[in-house]
Design a protein around this motif. Structure first.
Motif, short mmCIF file in Angstrom:
data_model
loop_
_atom_site.label_atom_id
_atom_site.label_comp_id
_atom_site.label_asym_id
_atom_site.label_seq_id
_atom_site.Cartn_x
_atom_site.Cartn_y
_atom_site.Cartn_z
N TYR A 150 -55.88 49.52 38.00
CA TYR A 150 -56.89 48.97 38.80
C TYR A 150 -58.16 48.54 37.93
N ASP A 151 -59.05 47.57 38.51
CA ASP A 151 -60.15 47.20 37.74
C ASP A 151 -61.36 48.06 37.72
N HIS A 153 -63.75 47.84 39.45
CA HIS A 153 -64.24 48.07 40.71
C HIS A 153 -63.15 49.38 41.47
N HIS A 155 -60.31 48.37 42.11
CA HIS A 155 -59.33 47.35 42.74
C HIS A 155 -57.92 47.07 42.19
N ALA A 156 -57.10 46.85 42.73
CA ALA A 156 -55.76 46.42 42.00
C ALA A 156 -55.06 45.46 43.42
N GLN A 157 -53.50 45.23 42.90
CA GLN A 157 -53.23 44.39 43.93
C GLN A 157 -51.76 45.05 44.33
#
Ligand SMILES: Nc1ccn([C@@H]2O[C@H](COP(=O)(O)OP(=O)(O)OP(=O)(O)O)[C@@H](O)[C@H]2O)c(=O)n1
Ligand SMILES: C[C@](O)(CO)[C@H](O)COP(=O)(O)O
Length: 239
Positions: A150-151, A153, A155-157
Motif C-alpha cells: 500500500y502507498d 495514502h 491505498h493498494a490494488q
C-alpha cells in the motif's frame, strides 16, 4: 502439571510509530502490559507468569508493579528478549526452570483485552490434549490479495480474491508443552526465523496438528495506533 504463562514483551512496536514500545503505552491510565498481566494472573490455574523483556528495556523498572497488580509472587521477569518474537519466546522457554511436560501458554503482551475466564476455559479444553492449541477466530471478511504494497495514502490494488473457507485468524494464548515447544523452536529458528510468527507454526512444521479454540474478536493485538483506542473501548466494555 505446571501451567506457566509466558509473555513475549521485548518488541519495539515499530508499527505503532511511537518512541515508547507499545507494551508500555498508556491504556486507561496504566501501561498496556499491566492489563495483559492482570488477565493472566487472574486465572488461578496459572502457576507463574513469566514476562520476557529486552535486555535493554528501560521502561519496566519505572513502574510500581505491586501497586498495579497486587501480589507479585507469581510474576517473574526475564531480560532474555531476542531479535524476533520467536527468539524471545525460545529464550524465555530455555530460561524456565520447569519440567518439560509443563504447559506453557504463550500470550502477546500486546493483547491486553484477554480475560481470565478465557484463559481458564482454554486450560480446561486443552490440559489433557496430546498436542495443545491456540485461541483463534474464523475469518469473517472477504479476503483480497493485493497487487502491491500500500502507498502513503494506505491505498493498494486488488490482485484477486482468495477463498476464506476454513481460514482462521490465530491469536494468543498458544498452549503447548514446554519441552516440545522449545525443541520445535530450536529446530526451526536457525533456518526459518521469519516463517515462525507464532508457536503453532513451529509445531506444525514437525507435523503436529494443534487445536483451534474459538476465541473472541475482542482479543485484538495492539499493532497500529488506532488499535490503542479500540483496546480501551473494549476493556471498558468488559464486565
Ligand atoms: N523481538 C521481539 C518482537 C516482538 N515481541 C513481542 O511479541 C508480541 C507480538 O509482536 P508484535 O505485535 O509484532 O510486537 P512488535 O514486534 O513490538 O511490533 P512491530 O512488529 O510493529 O515492531 C509483542 O508483545 C512484542 O512485545 C518480543 O517479545 N520480541
Ligand atoms: C502470535 C500472533 O499474535 C498470532 O496471530 C502473531 O503472529 C504475532 O505477529 P506479530 O507480527 O509478531 O505481532
Amino acid at each position: 502439571m505446571k501451567k506457566i504463562a509466558l509473555v513475549p514483551a521485548a518488541g519495539s512496536g515499530s508499527r505503532m510509530a511511537s518512541a515508547t514500545p507499545k507494551q508500555y503505552l498508556d491504556l486507561l491510565g496504566q501501561p498496556l502490559i499491566a492489563h495483559t498481566l492482570r488477565a493472566l494472573l487472574g486465572a488461578t490455574e496459572i502457576n507463574q507468569v513469566v514476562v520476557v523483556i529486552s535486555p535493554e528495556d528501560e521502561w519496566w523498572a519505572s513502574y510500581d508493579w505491586s501497586a498495579l497488580l497486587g501480589d507479585l509472587s507469581r510474576l517473574l521477569v526475564l531480560r532474555v528478549g531476542g531479535a524476533s518474537r520467536a527468539e524471545s519466546v525460545m529464550n524465555g522457554l530455555a530460561a524456565l526452570d520447569v519440567p518439560d511436560d509443563s504447559w506453557v501458554l504463550v500470550h502477546d503482551a500486546a493483547r491486553p483485552c484477554l480475560t481470565s475466564a478465557q484463559v481458564s476455559q482454554m486450560i480446561t479444553q486443552l490440559e489433557y490434549d496430546a498436542v495443545g492449541g491456540i485461541l483463534a477466530v474464523p475469518v469473517a471478511d472477504t479476503l483480497k490479495v493485493a497487487a502491491s504494497e500500500y502507498d502513503q495514502h494506505g491505498h493498494a490494488q486488488i490482485e484477486r480474491t482468495t477463498p476464506r473457507a476454513g481460514l482462521w485468524q490465530a491469536q494468543t494464548p498458544q498452549m503447548f508443552r514446554r519441552g516440545e515447544l522449545l525443541a520445535a523452536l530450536q529446530d526451526a529458528l536457525p533456518q526459518h526465523v521469519n516463517d515462525i510468527t507464532d508457536e503453532a507454526s513451529a509445531l506444525e512444521r514437525l507435523g503436529k496438528t494443534p487445536k483451534l479454540i474459538m476465541g473472541s474478536p475482542w482479543n485484538l493485538k495492539v499493532t497500529y495506533p488506532q488499535d490503542l483506542q479500540l483496546a480501551g473501548l473494549l476493556l471498558k466494555a468488559q464486565p
